[in-house]
Design a protein around this motif. Structure first.
Motif, short mmCIF file in Angstrom:
data_model
loop_
_atom_site.label_atom_id
_atom_site.label_comp_id
_atom_site.label_asym_id
_atom_site.label_seq_id
_atom_site.Cartn_x
_atom_site.Cartn_y
_atom_site.Cartn_z
N TRP A 157 -23.73 -51.97 18.85
CA TRP A 157 -23.13 -51.69 17.54
C TRP A 157 -21.61 -51.61 17.66
O TRP A 157 -20.89 -52.16 16.82
N ARG A 158 -21.09 -50.93 18.68
CA ARG A 158 -19.63 -50.82 18.85
C ARG A 158 -19.02 -52.21 19.06
O ARG A 158 -17.93 -52.50 18.55
N ASP A 159 -19.69 -53.05 19.84
CA ASP A 159 -19.18 -54.40 20.05
C ASP A 159 -19.05 -55.15 18.72
O ASP A 159 -18.18 -56.02 18.58
N TRP A 160 -19.93 -54.83 17.77
CA TRP A 160 -19.88 -55.47 16.44
C TRP A 160 -18.91 -54.76 15.51
O TRP A 160 -18.18 -55.40 14.74
N PHE A 161 -18.84 -53.44 15.58
CA PHE A 161 -18.10 -52.65 14.60
C PHE A 161 -16.60 -52.63 14.87
O PHE A 161 -15.78 -52.73 13.94
N THR A 178 -9.23 -51.40 10.58
CA THR A 178 -10.16 -51.94 11.58
C THR A 178 -11.21 -50.89 11.95
O THR A 178 -10.98 -49.68 11.80
N GLY A 179 -12.33 -51.37 12.45
CA GLY A 179 -13.38 -50.46 12.86
C GLY A 179 -12.98 -49.57 14.01
O GLY A 179 -13.33 -48.39 14.06
N SER A 180 -12.22 -50.11 14.96
CA SER A 180 -11.79 -49.29 16.10
C SER A 180 -10.87 -48.17 15.64
O SER A 180 -10.94 -47.04 16.17
N GLN A 181 -10.03 -48.43 14.64
CA GLN A 181 -9.15 -47.38 14.11
C GLN A 181 -9.96 -46.29 13.42
O GLN A 181 -9.66 -45.10 13.56
N ARG A 223 -21.27 -48.79 7.20
CA ARG A 223 -21.45 -49.71 8.32
C ARG A 223 -21.80 -48.99 9.62
O ARG A 223 -21.80 -49.61 10.69
N ILE A 224 -22.07 -47.70 9.52
CA ILE A 224 -22.52 -46.91 10.67
C ILE A 224 -23.99 -46.56 10.45
O ILE A 224 -24.33 -45.94 9.45
N PRO A 225 -24.89 -46.95 11.35
CA PRO A 225 -26.33 -46.69 11.15
C PRO A 225 -26.63 -45.20 11.06
O PRO A 225 -25.92 -44.36 11.62
#
Length: 641
Positions: free
Chosen positions: A185-189, A230-233, A279-281
């Motif tokens: 999930w992190r690789d995608w998010f 961004t997702g990482s932010q 977007r977070i399960p």
């Protein structure tokens, strides 16, 4: 005229009363407008919450069902080669290295297997250290060497330059799977980018009076801050907020990660944060109730592992099959039959001699099963046409056995259900699988019961087609049944009816509450190292004429006390299983296994290390097997070896 005037006066009075009533209702509605709006908003929010689970997530499971190993990959081609199969480590890196040191592990001679649940539930540092060790070994890096406890057992015959590292293999456990999901999930998010038209469209400060404050302060007003792109932010933002709240108020909502996440989701409704949260399960129900718990140890391990660690985890299959030894390695377990049907139903893989149809006509799905099943890749080799009217040669028997073992994986729908393979402990009477140890029949008992009925398939089809043959069963020199009649034998006890099959062995982990569970055709290796009990390994080696019989032994190095082992566990304790005392393993279980709450080591003495020889595989197998177990620390474990 008088009557008409009276009627007019009455109607006028009625209209006046009705008008006053309507005005009163309007006034009351105006007075209570905030309450009505609040109710409407609440209904709207509730509707929105029902729809928020519909986000089209990609598949984060990264499942690989089966890996089949050749004899060379299994690693017992030379007399001094050994195979180690280790039970659940759960990130107990020091204990793993202590066990390998006790075994005098030589990466040039010894092939290492692990039965799943490699990580989590101990310490993040320990889990990352285990991952690093295994991924380095898988890449062919034999260093650093593990020093044996007994220097005299170290081998000088092979140097690093003279031979490559032997293989390191593992199956995926249920805790490993949760880490795989979070990492995928992190690789995608993290690379995701969202563009918000204007920050003015989203309120900076959002008041939610019905929700408690994260840190139990008086104000419930929440500053959502400026949007991030961004997702990482976004992950950096909420992780820092969670860690801040956990450190400043250890007894607040952040003490329970799931509670903190639930509150954060509710506060984000109506703000730009809601677009990221969707977007977070979220945690599920039933089977999935333990999955997707944000800020759990699985989450942090997934975040902090290296890319090569993730690659190693993604590569782990659910099942390892070694056809040459008729061996399965799995984390939780396998079923030898579909428990919803009779054992001698022709659709059961052990109820008929395998044929070309078992390879060609593979079922795609089972509509009655109720869960999504994995599709297995077809075997590379194809079963050649055989004449089943005559006796089989030994080579044909081996080929048929391998085909039948593949049918167990393919034709029993439960074995293609990833949740079952990762979580199963028992089977209920309805045929449903349970993860609880105190419910249903232990799957290992079912497996051994079916394997005990396997009587070979020499002339089996001919015997079944001849209804005039005698009911009495006879065995040839190889122990294969030469005549039996299922239709008549079915009238007897079903458990006594022989089946046209050969037995195979399953080695597994997962069931810490059952401790060391040694049976004729199954070996359970989870001996609760995480709970301060023991870490165990099954050691396999080719028999040698120069080697004498192995005898039970134990050692005590004296650097750890031998107090009673802790009995605490989050697994349900199993009931007394009288089947564990049957057969040649009764003595092993009565002395070493946790049966009816007994300890893992001898009841009279609990040595730090003990060794016990067991029977393994076919009667004529050339494998020599023993169990080696070491004591684990009672509290905590460190990353270092």
């Amino acid at each position: 005229m008088r009557r008409t005037a009276a009627s007019y006066q009455h109607s006028r009075t009625t209209y006046t009363v009705l008008s006053l009533f309507v005005v009163a209702v309007i006034v009351m509605a105006y007075i209570n407008e905030p309450l009505l709006v609040s109710r409407v908003q609440t209904v709207s929010i509730n509707i929105q919450r029902k729809k928020k689970d519909k986000f089209p997530f990609p598949d984060f499971n990264k499942y690989h069902h089966t890996r089949t190993l050749s004899p060379a990959e299994f690693g017992l081609e030379r007399p001094d080669d050994r195979v180690f199969i280790v039970g659940d480590t759960h990130g107990m890196n020091r204990s793993l290295h202590n066990l390998l040191s006790t075994l005098s592990y030589d990466p040039h001679k010894d092939t290492l297997f692990l039965a799943g649940d490699l990580l989590a539930k101990s310490s993040e540092a320990g889990s990352l250290a285990v991952l690093d060790f295994l991924s380095q070994r898988q890449q062919g890096n034999c260093f650093p060497e593990i020093r044996p406890r007994r220097p005299e057992m170290a081998s000088d015959s092979i140097t690093p330059a003279a031979a490559e590292c032997k293989g390191v293999y593992a199956v995926r456990g249920n805790h490993d799977q949760m880490i795989v999901q979070w990492r995928a999930w992190r690789d995608w998010f993290e690379p995701l980018q969202l563009t918000f038209p204007s920050a003015d469209l989203y309120p900076r400060r959002f008041s939610v009076p019905s929700f408690p404050s994260l840190t139990s302060t008086e104000s419930a007003t929440f500053d959502v801050g400026p949007p991030v792109g961004t997702g990482s932010q976004f992950l950096s933002l909420i992780e820092s907020e969670y860690l801040r709240d956990r450190n400043t108020d250890s007894g607040g909502a952040a003490a329970d990660p799931q509670q903190w996440v639930d509150i954060a989701r509710k506060r984000a409704v109506g703000t730009w944060r809601a677009e990221w949260w969707k977007r977070i399960p979220q945690t599920g129900k039933g089977r999935a109730k333990k999955e997707w718990i944000m800020f759990s140890d699985h989450y942090w391990i997934a975040r902090d592992m290296k890319q090569e660690h993730a690659k190693f985890l993604y590569s782990l299959p659910l099942v390892i099959h070694v056809p040459s030894e008729h061996l399965f390695l799995v984390h939780a377990g396998l079923l030898p039959l579909d428990p919803r049907r009779p054992a001698d139903d022709e659709r059961q893989p052990l109820a008929h001699v395998p044929s070309l149809d078992d390879v060609r006509d593979r079922p795609v799905d089972d509509g009655d099963y109720g869960y999504t099943l994995l599709k297995l890749d077809p075997p590379q080799d194809v079963l050649r046409q055989m004449s089943i009217a005559s006796n089989f040669t030994e080579d044909e028997i081996q080929e048929l056995r391998v085909t039948q073992e593949r049918s167990i994986l393919q034709d029993v729908p439960h074995n293609r259900d990833p949740w079952v393979v990762l979580n199963m402990r028992g089977v209920r009477k309805s045929g449903k699988v349970t993860r609880r140890s105190d419910k249903g029949t232990p799957w290992a008992k079912t497996w051994n019961g079916q394997m005990k009925r396997c009587s070979g398939f020499k002339n089996a089809t001919t015997a079944l087609d001849s209804a005039s043959q005698d009911d009495e069963m006879e065995e040839d020199a190889n122990g294969s049944i030469t005549r039996f009649h299922l239709s008549q034998a079915r009238e007897k006890n079903e458990d006594d009816v022989p089946l046209p099959c050969y037995p195979s062995t399953v080695v597994y982990g997962h069931a810490a509450s059952r401790d060391l569970d040694v049976r004729r055709w199954t070996v359970g290796l989870d001996t609760g190292c995480l709970y301060g009990r023991r870490l165990s390994s099954l050691v396999l080696q080719r028999k040698s004429d120069s080697q004498g019989p192995s005898h039970p032994s134990s050692t005590d190095d004296g650097d750890e006390d031998d107090d009673d082992e802790e009995e605490s566990s989050d697994e349900e304790e199993d009931e007394l299983d009288e089947y564990a005392f049957d057969g040649p393993f009764g003595a092993v279980n009565s002395r070493f296994a946790r049966v009816a709450g007994g300890p893992a080591a001898s009841r009279t003495r609990k040595p730090r290390t003990w060794t016990r020889a067991i029977k393994f595989g076919d009667k004529d197998s050339d494998l020599e097997a023993k169990l080696v177990s070491i004591k684990c620390p009672k509290a905590g474990d460190f990353a270092g070896p």
